[in-house]
Design a protein around this motif. Sequence first.
Motif, PDB file in Angstrom:
ATOM      1  N   ALA A   1       0.829  -1.195   0.000  1.00 16.39           N
ATOM      2  CA  ALA A   1       0.000   0.000   0.000  1.00 16.39           C
ATOM      3  C   ALA A   1       0.869   1.254   0.000  1.00 16.39           C
ATOM      4  N   VAL A   2       0.362   2.302  -0.631  1.00 16.76           N
ATOM      5  CA  VAL A   2       1.062   3.582  -0.657  1.00 16.76           C
ATOM      6  C   VAL A   2       0.752   4.319   0.634  1.00 16.76           C
ATOM      7  N   GLN A   3       1.775   4.662   1.418  1.00 19.27           N
ATOM      8  CA  GLN A   3       1.558   5.269   2.715  1.00 19.27           C
ATOM      9  C   GLN A   3       2.154   6.667   2.832  1.00 19.27           C
ATOM     10  N   GLU A   4       2.793   7.169   1.775  1.00 18.52           N
ATOM     11  CA  GLU A   4       3.442   8.462   1.868  1.00 18.52           C
ATOM     12  C   GLU A   4       2.434   9.570   2.135  1.00 18.52           C
ATOM     13  N   ALA A   5       2.918  10.632   2.770  1.00 20.74           N
ATOM     14  CA  ALA A   5       2.047  11.748   3.113  1.00 20.74           C
ATOM     15  C   ALA A   5       1.554  12.459   1.855  1.00 20.74           C
ATOM     16  N   LEU A   6       0.322  12.892   1.886  1.00 21.68           N
ATOM     17  CA  LEU A   6      -0.264  13.616   0.775  1.00 21.68           C
ATOM     18  C   LEU A   6      -0.414  15.089   1.148  1.00 21.68           C
TER      19      LEU A   6
ATOM     20  N   ARG B   1      -8.527  -1.748   4.384  1.00 21.49           N
ATOM     21  CA  ARG B   1      -8.394  -3.061   5.009  1.00 21.49           C
ATOM     22  C   ARG B   1      -8.635  -2.885   6.501  1.00 21.49           C
ATOM     23  N   GLU B   2      -9.686  -3.554   6.977  1.00 27.76           N
ATOM     24  CA  GLU B   2     -10.069  -3.474   8.379  1.00 27.76           C
ATOM     25  C   GLU B   2     -10.249  -2.027   8.835  1.00 27.76           C
TER      26      GLU B   2
ATOM     27  N   VAL C   1     -18.176  -5.453   4.347  1.00 26.42           N
ATOM     28  CA  VAL C   1     -18.340  -4.016   4.583  1.00 26.42           C
ATOM     29  C   VAL C   1     -18.088  -3.669   6.043  1.00 26.42           C
ATOM     30  N   LEU C   2     -18.659  -4.451   6.952  1.00 25.26           N
ATOM     31  CA  LEU C   2     -18.478  -4.174   8.381  1.00 25.26           C
ATOM     32  C   LEU C   2     -17.009  -4.270   8.790  1.00 25.26           C
ATOM     33  N   THR C   3     -16.274  -5.152   8.121  1.00 23.28           N
ATOM     34  CA  THR C   3     -14.867  -5.338   8.470  1.00 23.28           C
ATOM     35  C   THR C   3     -13.976  -4.271   7.873  1.00 23.28           C
ATOM     36  N   HIS C   4     -14.205  -3.916   6.612  1.00 29.98           N
ATOM     37  CA  HIS C   4     -13.237  -3.089   5.894  1.00 29.98           C
ATOM     38  C   HIS C   4     -13.670  -1.647   5.641  1.00 29.98           C
ATOM     39  N   HIS C   5     -14.955  -1.367   5.516  1.00 23.01           N
ATOM     40  CA  HIS C   5     -15.384   0.007   5.236  1.00 23.01           C
ATOM     41  C   HIS C   5     -15.168   0.889   6.464  1.00 23.01           C
ATOM     42  N   TYR C   6     -14.781   2.154   6.216  1.00 22.78           N
ATOM     43  CA  TYR C   6     -14.442   3.031   7.336  1.00 22.78           C
ATOM     44  C   TYR C   6     -15.610   3.275   8.293  1.00 22.78           C
TER      45      TYR C   6
ATOM     46  N   LEU D   1     -10.285  -3.694  -1.298  1.00 24.91           N
ATOM     47  CA  LEU D   1      -9.116  -3.965  -0.471  1.00 24.91           C
ATOM     48  C   LEU D   1      -7.879  -3.245  -0.997  1.00 24.91           C
ATOM     49  N   ASP D   2      -6.904  -3.075  -0.114  1.00 18.65           N
ATOM     50  CA  ASP D   2      -5.682  -2.354  -0.473  1.00 18.65           C
ATOM     51  C   ASP D   2      -4.845  -3.077  -1.517  1.00 18.65           C
ATOM     52  N   GLU D   3      -5.103  -4.356  -1.743  1.00 18.82           N
ATOM     53  CA  GLU D   3      -4.324  -5.106  -2.731  1.00 18.82           C
ATOM     54  C   GLU D   3      -4.760  -4.842  -4.168  1.00 18.82           C
TER      55      GLU D   3
END
Length: 238
Positions: free
Chosen positions: A4-9, A28-29, A62-67, A127-129
């Motif tokens: 996953a891309v984690q750099e600051a935006l 993801r989660e 959805v319950l697991t991964h959606h914000y 998912l992030d993948e």
Amino acid sequence: MTQAVQEALPFEGLTEIPSASSWCQRWREGQHSWRHVCDGGFDARRYRVDVIPDEEPGKQFVLTHHYSHSYPAAKIQFGMYDVSGRTRRLVGVAVFGVPVSSAVLTKPLPDLRPFTESVVCSRFVLLDECPGNSESWFLARSHAALLDDGVRGVVSFADPVPRRTAAGVLVMPGHVGTIYAATNAVYAGRATARTVKVLPDGTVFNSGVRAGSVGAMAVWKPAFQQVYEGVAHARSLA
């Protein structure tokens, strides 16, 4: 799995993320990461989109991964599956359903019969993948299936305002609508202005539940449960 891309935006300090952003979120989660549209790498031969006939698998995804960690009143849900392996895996869910008020549909789509010819896209999560451009491919195929079912219009919302948790952690629980623009959606204006109550984990406390709406109570969790889970999640992030 693609990292996953984690750099600051460059959005710190802004009250609203520019809608022309070329960054897209993955989940993801309940935790987000970023993909840039230039990443590419999407291969349609690896994926398939189907209706999820049994609500439970899509609901749990959805319950697991959606914000929001919540599931709405659904009319139909579609799953995006990775079929490149021996068994196909669910990597995305799109939920189209019934809003709390019919005005959500009739205001932007006055010529369509609500709930049958028009629906709301209430949850969309990958998912992030998933590689770049997955969203527009998934959304386009979901829309095509809805069209075959008689749906002529879909209302979608964006939420481009960053929030912080009670612990001060910057969270991006919304989206800027890039995928809707990419699939030729028409901007119909802003939703009705309102004051929202933000829970400690950065999610919004549903106003219908707070007001004791019978319709909302049929769809959303009891208010005390929503508050309890929001507090518990915020503690886990601290």
